[in-house]
Design an enzyme around this catalytic site. Sequence first.
Site, PDB file in Angstrom:
ATOM      1  N   GLY A 204     -10.583   2.598  -8.371  1.00 30.39           N
ATOM      2  CA  GLY A 204      -9.847   1.622  -7.583  1.00 30.39           C
ATOM      3  C   GLY A 204      -9.767   2.038  -6.141  1.00 30.39           C
ATOM      4  O   GLY A 204     -10.084   3.167  -5.771  1.00 30.39           O
TER       5      GLY A 204
ATOM      6  N   GLY B  59      -5.344  -0.172   0.530  1.00 27.95           N
ATOM      7  CA  GLY B  59      -5.037   0.174   1.905  1.00 27.95           C
ATOM      8  C   GLY B  59      -4.663   1.626   2.080  1.00 27.95           C
ATOM      9  O   GLY B  59      -4.842   2.202   3.159  1.00 27.95           O
ATOM     10  N   TYR B  60      -4.163   2.236   1.052  1.00 33.29           N
ATOM     11  CA  TYR B  60      -3.752   3.643   1.117  1.00 33.29           C
ATOM     12  C   TYR B  60      -4.960   4.568   1.012  1.00 33.29           C
ATOM     13  O   TYR B  60      -4.998   5.644   1.600  1.00 33.29           O
ATOM     14  CB  TYR B  60      -2.779   3.916  -0.034  1.00 33.29           C
ATOM     15  CG  TYR B  60      -2.202   5.309  -0.077  1.00 33.29           C
ATOM     16  CD1 TYR B  60      -0.996   5.594   0.563  1.00 33.29           C
ATOM     17  CD2 TYR B  60      -2.853   6.325  -0.767  1.00 33.29           C
ATOM     18  CE1 TYR B  60      -0.450   6.877   0.518  1.00 33.29           C
ATOM     19  CE2 TYR B  60      -2.324   7.600  -0.810  1.00 33.29           C
ATOM     20  CZ  TYR B  60      -1.120   7.873  -0.171  1.00 33.29           C
ATOM     21  OH  TYR B  60      -0.585   9.140  -0.222  1.00 33.29           O
ATOM     22  N   GLY B  61      -5.952   4.196   0.242  1.00 29.50           N
ATOM     23  CA  GLY B  61      -7.115   5.046   0.019  1.00 29.50           C
ATOM     24  C   GLY B  61      -7.791   4.683  -1.291  1.00 29.50           C
ATOM     25  O   GLY B  61      -7.790   3.527  -1.706  1.00 29.50           O
TER      26      GLY B  61
ATOM     27  N   VAL C  39      -8.715   5.705  -5.563  1.00 26.46           N
ATOM     28  CA  VAL C  39      -8.156   6.296  -6.777  1.00 26.46           C
ATOM     29  C   VAL C  39      -9.306   6.718  -7.680  1.00 26.46           C
ATOM     30  O   VAL C  39     -10.279   5.985  -7.861  1.00 26.46           O
ATOM     31  CB  VAL C  39      -7.241   5.306  -7.525  1.00 26.46           C
ATOM     32  CG1 VAL C  39      -6.616   5.977  -8.739  1.00 26.46           C
ATOM     33  CG2 VAL C  39      -6.158   4.798  -6.605  1.00 26.46           C
TER      34      VAL C  39
ATOM     35  N   LYS D   9      -4.643   9.567  -6.760  1.00 27.90           N
ATOM     36  CA  LYS D   9      -4.561   8.651  -5.635  1.00 27.90           C
ATOM     37  C   LYS D   9      -4.768   9.442  -4.351  1.00 27.90           C
ATOM     38  O   LYS D   9      -3.956  10.295  -4.002  1.00 27.90           O
ATOM     39  CB  LYS D   9      -3.203   7.937  -5.654  1.00 27.90           C
ATOM     40  CG  LYS D   9      -3.068   6.846  -4.608  1.00 27.90           C
ATOM     41  CD  LYS D   9      -1.863   5.960  -4.888  1.00 27.90           C
ATOM     42  CE  LYS D   9      -0.615   6.433  -4.189  1.00 27.90           C
ATOM     43  NZ  LYS D   9       0.497   5.477  -4.338  1.00 27.90           N
TER      44      LYS D   9
ATOM     45  N   ASP E 104      10.845  -2.392  -5.554  1.00 28.47           N
ATOM     46  CA  ASP E 104       9.609  -3.172  -5.550  1.00 28.47           C
ATOM     47  C   ASP E 104       9.160  -3.460  -6.986  1.00 28.47           C
ATOM     48  O   ASP E 104       7.998  -3.277  -7.348  1.00 28.47           O
ATOM     49  CB  ASP E 104       8.516  -2.419  -4.797  1.00 28.47           C
ATOM     50  CG  ASP E 104       7.375  -3.356  -4.369  1.00 28.47           C
ATOM     51  OD1 ASP E 104       7.590  -4.586  -4.327  1.00 28.47           O
ATOM     52  OD2 ASP E 104       6.270  -2.850  -4.068  1.00 28.47           O
TER      53      ASP E 104
END
Length: 949
Positions: free
Chosen positions: A634, A637-639, A641, A655, A751
Amino acid sequence: MDSRIPVFYLLVISIQILVVAAVTNTQDYGALLALKDNWQNTPPSWVGSDPCGDIWEGIGCTNSRVTSITLPSMGLTGQLPTDIQSLSELQTLDLSYNQGLTGSIPPSIGNLKKLSSLSLVNCGFSGPIPNSIGSLQQLVYLSLNSNNFTGQIPPSIGNLSNLFWLDLAENMLTGTIPVSNGTTPGLDMLNNTKHFHFGKNQLSGQIPPQLFSSNMTLIHVLFESNDLTGNIPLTLGLVQTLEVLRLDRNSLSGSVPSNLNSLTNLNELFLSNNGLSGPMPNLTGMSYLNSVDMSNNTFDVADVPPWFSTLQSLTTLVMERTRLQGQIPVNLFSHPQLQTVILRNNQLNGTLSIGSSYSDQLQLIDLQNNFITGFRSAGGYSQELILVGNPVCLETGVTENYCIIQQSIPTNPTPSNNCASVSCGSDQISSPNCNCAYPYTGTLLLRAPSFSNLRNLTIYTILQNSLMNSFQSHQLPVDSVSLSNPTKNLDDYLLLSLEIFPSGQDHFNRTGISGIGSVLSSQTFKPPEMFGPYVFIASLYGYFAGTKKSSSTGIIIGAAVGGSVLVLLLLLAGFYAFFQKRRAERAAKQNNPFASWDPTKSSGGIPQLKGARCFSFEELKKCTNNFSEASEIGSGGYGRVYRGTLLSGQLVAIKRAQQGSTQGGLEFKTEIELLSRVHHKNVVSLVGFCFEQGEQMLVYEYIPNGTLMESLSGKSGIRLDWMMRLRVAVAAARGLQYLHELANPPIIHRDIKTNNILLDERLNAKVADFGLSKPMGDTERSHVTTQVKGTMGYLDPEYYMTQQLTEKSDVYSFGVVMLELMTARAPIEKGKYIVREVREAMDKTKDQYNLQGVLDPTISSGTTLKGVEKFVDLAMRCVEETGAARPTMSEVVKEIENIMQLAGLNPTAESASTSASYEGASKGFDHPYSNEGLFAYSGAFPPSKLEAK
């Protein structure tokens, strides 16, 4: 300065090493070095080459041999190495309350033939319990509870003929309860064992009749919250020594054995939440019985049984939904120790009479939803009485207090000891003796107390005094103890917050903490009988006082040695200094993985961890095949996986933030801080992290079946029927309930959405993504004022308007999730808001509230969904405009469990054996840690972009 002086010191140190190295057995020293190399955060006193002579904290020796390792609550992280097998004289191993100790127990532990006590309570161990544990013939105490062990109970445990205490509770053990068959051992061979504690696992199959016999000396049989099926064996009535029996929250069926009342020493009987049927059990003659709970079974319709009036020791009677009818006898309330009577949701009728001689301890009578037409009390009963849902409260104009459910007032059991309270700064807390200090804290969990009146302060004083007497008798540096926040959880355990304060200073040292932890983990502390079996779940202690050591004795011994081996010693000194320097550098790096953390950036101060494992970049690189494309599962936006396999064989999801990016720094810090504190089967587990070479990586348990959103949308290929959706709902709710009520400190997720609820291989739901979460400190119990963050469609409108975040904000979001489970629609779809759409379509006068056009056709087409109306009612209560009108997550869990029972489901039963058990199993979809999964970060957004409710 004379250059010969450093050489002289090296000479003296080297001489000392040679002289004293012979004190500790070299084999034992080598094993302890292996522990030290495998663990982080070992005590600072672990220096020198003579653990026995230098007094390494937590290490006990007899002559030159290591006989005990007691290190509870030391903040240890790492794994248990196979080298521990070399400690051949070891008798006690207690590593409890070190949640950073992970991985499996090595089979080599079976070589510790002299081990008599093995306590690994509340650690992070996983994998199967090794069968070699059955080789520990001297074992008396075996406490492996509150870990993540999987697989079956090893039959070899039946070989432990000296075993007194067996606690495997609160793990993920599966399979049947093993019994002997002539060629293999089983638990039926444990005739000297007093305690079978197997609650809160995933054990299945029947309780073998062979398990029990008249030769056994059991006093506690705790099998609650498993998935056991079949009948209660008749042989159980042969165990005349039995005092506590918990079979509740299983899937047991058939009649209760007629000889159950032969257990005349029984104090606690819990049979609730099963599928038991047949005649109401006869408990006549059980004169020591304190607590009875047989709720939520389908016994034959029956009048109130005569034994209600004969159990003179009764404190608690709970018989909800047991098909009782008729009138309650007035003499029931005159039992001298009676505290609680809960008979709601039955068919009781007539006029309720309490009489004038009711027990002075009686605090609660709950008879909701029966057919009671009147009430009279000659004695002026003034405690809590609930008759809501009875005809007596349905008449026009009735305003009696018993027709209103009152809010319980929390109590603080431990007042100050007649001293002037003081205001403490920093993290210090005022003790009962009004001294500011840093207490050792945790939760005392009582699994079967014989009392139910949580407001009786005398009971807590008894427990407080008992704790103090135990600590003082073991010469532990304890000034006072405080008990607070008594609550009952969904498993009917009594939870008490425990604070233990140091004597003579404001900190405990490591020796004091390990001594206290060992007294509680090894069951050395014996509470008064009324409190029943207990387990202590400790919080990490981060305030150790410094320890001082004197090396003068070693120097004198070293100085006394002649210079005949000068050349050899100088060589040894050189090698020793070199390797010690390398070891010190490694240890410093391991003990401070955040040496390069920049607190000036938006990510804030250095993360404060409670047990997460620190991985090196090379470790994660190796387990992902150099972060190959084949390992990638996967991105977002964070990076990216990656799927990886650790050396232990554990599958993980890694992650990895984009190299050099500062985006997500705060989320990285938040997740490792919060997830390192939480351990619950319905919350995704953080295995560890990596923070080196400019990398920010989080390592999670691998969750194979994606997000709930993917299953509801059809993307995953897993089709969830209505029953499965109820199981998902209750599991996710339990995860949230844990965060709100049992995490320390409590956590608001902030969230909650279907993208942040993951499904494991058995389709059990786990709450994920803590990047936006907020811990609630002691000063923020009502709310915390914070910048609004969340995801549109799930966001609590009250939070958005006031910026005051509360647990009820999560409840709102969960209500939206419930609506998604019913409709399989996104919260905001084509400009339409799901909450408003359901509210406008509802018509409570029609079948299924007239929601057929809104419900997901894959579950509702041509089918009446059992319990759907109550599910809708609960969801709409969760999305009320104001937080005060919404239920708590505890109430949500309880109501979903009731809905499941209405639908014919066991609320505690496991989900699918595998995801393939369901139609349309996974066909190769994106992993949950991708795109909008754990990467989903919804920051603050302007009002114009927020969908109005």
